[in-house]
Design an enzyme around this catalytic site. Structure first.
Site, PDB file in Angstrom:
ATOM      1  N   GLU A 188       0.863  -1.186   0.000  1.00  0.00           N
ATOM      2  CA  GLU A 188       0.000   0.000   0.000  1.00  0.00           C
ATOM      3  C   GLU A 188       0.898   1.234   0.000  1.00  0.00           C
ATOM      4  O   GLU A 188       1.783   1.341   0.855  1.00  0.00           O
ATOM      5  CB  GLU A 188      -0.922   0.021   1.222  1.00  0.00           C
ATOM      6  CG  GLU A 188      -1.884   1.195   1.203  1.00  0.00           C
ATOM      7  CD  GLU A 188      -2.820   1.239   2.395  1.00  0.00           C
ATOM      8  OE1 GLU A 188      -3.617   2.194   2.480  1.00  0.00           O
ATOM      9  OE2 GLU A 188      -2.749   0.332   3.256  1.00  0.00           O
ATOM     10  N   ARG A 203       5.483 -13.293   9.866  1.00  0.00           N
ATOM     11  CA  ARG A 203       6.046 -11.983   9.561  1.00  0.00           C
ATOM     12  C   ARG A 203       7.425 -11.849  10.216  1.00  0.00           C
ATOM     13  O   ARG A 203       7.786 -12.642  11.088  1.00  0.00           O
ATOM     14  CB  ARG A 203       5.124 -10.855  10.055  1.00  0.00           C
ATOM     15  CG  ARG A 203       4.862 -10.873  11.547  1.00  0.00           C
ATOM     16  CD  ARG A 203       4.043  -9.662  11.965  1.00  0.00           C
ATOM     17  NE  ARG A 203       4.847  -8.439  11.910  1.00  0.00           N
ATOM     18  CZ  ARG A 203       4.335  -7.229  12.099  1.00  0.00           C
ATOM     19  NH1 ARG A 203       3.050  -7.081  12.326  1.00  0.00           N
ATOM     20  NH2 ARG A 203       5.114  -6.173  12.049  1.00  0.00           N
ATOM     21  N   LYS A 228       4.081   0.395  10.005  1.00  0.00           N
ATOM     22  CA  LYS A 228       4.117   1.718   9.383  1.00  0.00           C
ATOM     23  C   LYS A 228       3.328   2.733  10.207  1.00  0.00           C
ATOM     24  O   LYS A 228       3.699   3.898  10.285  1.00  0.00           O
ATOM     25  CB  LYS A 228       3.555   1.645   7.960  1.00  0.00           C
ATOM     26  CG  LYS A 228       4.504   1.037   6.959  1.00  0.00           C
ATOM     27  CD  LYS A 228       4.029   1.255   5.531  1.00  0.00           C
ATOM     28  CE  LYS A 228       2.847   0.398   5.185  1.00  0.00           C
ATOM     29  NZ  LYS A 228       2.457   0.501   3.757  1.00  0.00           N
TER      30      LYS A 228
END
Length: 533
Positions: free
Chosen positions: A31, A258, A268
């Protein structure tokens, strides 16, 4: 990827069971609302490596479905980072490229009676979904007619409603133990200009709606994501089952763990907090695990990729010790760094039997040796101690690529601090236990150096709500130093080994264009601590 991971075994099984290799396709869908970080590299590396192994497409798709936080500058930064890491994509796409198709597919669900326009607030919808341990409450608008839903959805698209006035929801199961299946939102109204489509759209698809359908439209065979999306998988599959066409191969979602790094964050959202509170300078702050921050700090693509390769792909969640990353970094820097003599915290030595500058050979260049030279203060001790082999009164040491010297006396200032050490050159070739680096005082080049430490004082700040309370206030310290003139022409692409001090690189952002003000970032020290996987 050298070792076969569980995802490769799944893909091999799919091929064995009849999936044509020509139908394999992988993607990386960031994104554009921030910069890439180390966690993203794991996903890029995985998908790119699989595409290379099976000789199939690797697509870079920007998931730009939210105009509130997405900007062109993030797109540019993401592409720059991926290129710098050495990964190449065969096709670049955007979720916004499929807005028309997604809108048509949403209408298809409405016609099936599987989606409806809800005129409640998001707060009310959230309350009705309740918890997984209790039944949800159906919306009073859930039984709207197909005709009314189509008309209302068209009005949503045309901007006839205010933001928050209504949403389009999937009609699934309000009693499902999986909250994601309790009539999730597919579209919401956002009246903000999109960086790519402008003001054409007033409605924007949610991640859950756009993600799987874009995979479907791009014919992605295996949609690989991190474990936090495992509870979204039933919804991913439900949507695909409602929009699929005959003969079209459906993408399959698989999850892997992850990347969590000790003493750091991989969110983020939390990085934005650090930037907004001016705890760090920006996305490229060398203390952040962003790719741009690591690049500015002096990390190399080889070190990062070898680190990602080493930790591998699995479903087991764990925290990786940062020293493992530093191990691969140091291993790479040892091969490529240029050796330079730089003195921190200088102490002046005056050579009594030298009257004119001599030029000596160091590596591939000539360097001056003058009557006064700098050594590091830590390399001299007034009162000699056992096993201190560096400079002290009456003791000889070797100067790197120069002479043997012996300290004769100390000349002090009125306040008692050392003004200089009087020394004498000896032209013997004996071996000594200490060899010191030095810089000619007259020809020295003043530089500034940023020394970096861990950004956080705790091992796992990612899991703590008030994570900013644990910032290491000494995570960046700037010191002065004196270097040989060789660094006058330093550039940010070259890595430097400052003898006996570690690895450094030029900070292009802090250094002015003509190099009259030189600022270097410390990449890593020579000393290596233990690491655990």
């Amino acid at each position: 990827m050298s070792k076969t991971n569980f995802l490769e075994k799944i893909i091999d099984k799919d091929i064995k069971n009849g999936l044509p290799k020509k139908n394999l396709s992988f993607r990386f869908p960031p994104e554009p609302n921030g910069f890439l970080h180390l966690g993203h590299v794991k996903s890029i590396y995985l998908n790119y490596s699989l595409a290379r192994k099976y000789k199939c497409p690797f697509i870079l798709r920007f998931d730009d479905t939210n105009p509130i936080n997405e900007e062109t500058k993030f797109i540019k930064a993401i592409k720059k980072d991926i290129n710098w890491l050495g990964f190449k994509w065969c096709k670049e796409t955007y979720a916004s490229d499929y807005f028309v198709e997604l809108y048509k597919l949403a209408k298809k669900l409405i016609l099936q009676g599987k989606a409806f326009v809800d005129s409640q607030t998001k707060k009310k919808i959230k309350e009705q979904r309740r918890s997984s341990y209790e039944d949800g409450i159906e919306s009073p608008y859930r039984k709207r007619s197909i005709y009314d839903n189509l008309e209302l959805f068209k009005k949503m698209k045309n901007g006839c409603f205010k933001e928050g006035e209504c949403v389009l929801r999937a009609k699934i199961d309000m009693n499902s133990p999986n909250i994601n299946l309790r009539d999730p939102i597919m579209y919401r109204i956002i009246k903000k200009k999109h960086y790519k489509t402008g003001k054409k759209w007033f409605i924007y698809p949610t991640y859950d709606w756009a993600h799987g359908q874009n995979d479907y439209l791009e014919k992605i065979s295996h949609s690989l994501c991190t474990l936090e999306f495992q509870h979204n998988k039933p919804l991913y599959n439900w949507f695909l089952s409602k929009i699929k066409s005959y003969g079209h191969i459906l993408p399959k979602q698989y999850e892997f763990s992850r990347l969590n790094l000790n003493y750091s964050i991989m969110s983020k959202t939390k990085m934005k907090v650090l930037i907004e509170k001016q705890i760090v300078d920006n996305w490229d702050d060398p203390r952040l695990p962003t790719i741009s921050g690591l690049r500015r700090r002096g990390f190399t693509p080889d070190a990062i990729c070898n680190f990602i390769k080493e930790i591998g792909i699995s479903k087991r969640e764990n925290n990786i010790d940062i020293y493992l990353l530093e191990f691969y970094l140091k291993k790479n820097l040892a091969k490529i760094a240029e050796q330079v003599m730089v003195v921190f915290n200088p102490l002046t030595l005056k050579i009594e039997n030298l009257n004119e500058t001599k030029w000596l050979r160091f590596k591939d260049r000539n360097i001056p040796f003058s009557k006064e030279i700098y050594i590091e203060s830590k390399d001299f001790i007034e009162n000699k101690k056992d096993k201190f082999w560096r400079l002290s009164i009456g003791q000889k040491v070797r100067l790197k690529s120069a002479f043997t010297i012996k300290a004769k006396s100390i000349i002090k200032k009125k306040n008692g601090s050392i003004k200089y050490i009087l020394c004498k050159i000896y032209k013997d070739k004996s071996k000594y236990k200490a060899t010191l680096h030095w810089v000619a005082k007259k020809y020295s080049l003043p530089i500034k150096i940023n020394l970096y430490g861990k950004l956080f004082n705790i091992k796992c700040p990612e899991k703590i709500k008030n994570f900013t309370d644990y910032i290491n206030k000494k995570s960046r310290i700037q010191v002065n130093a004196f270097a040989e003139q060789f660094l006058r022409n330093a550039n940010s692409k070259t890595k430097y080994q400052f003898l006996r001090n570690g690895y450094f690189c030029l900070d292009n952002k802090s250094t002015n264009k003509n190099n009259s003000k030189l600022v270097f970032n410390k990449i890593i020290s020579f000393k290596q601590k233990r690491f655990n996987i």
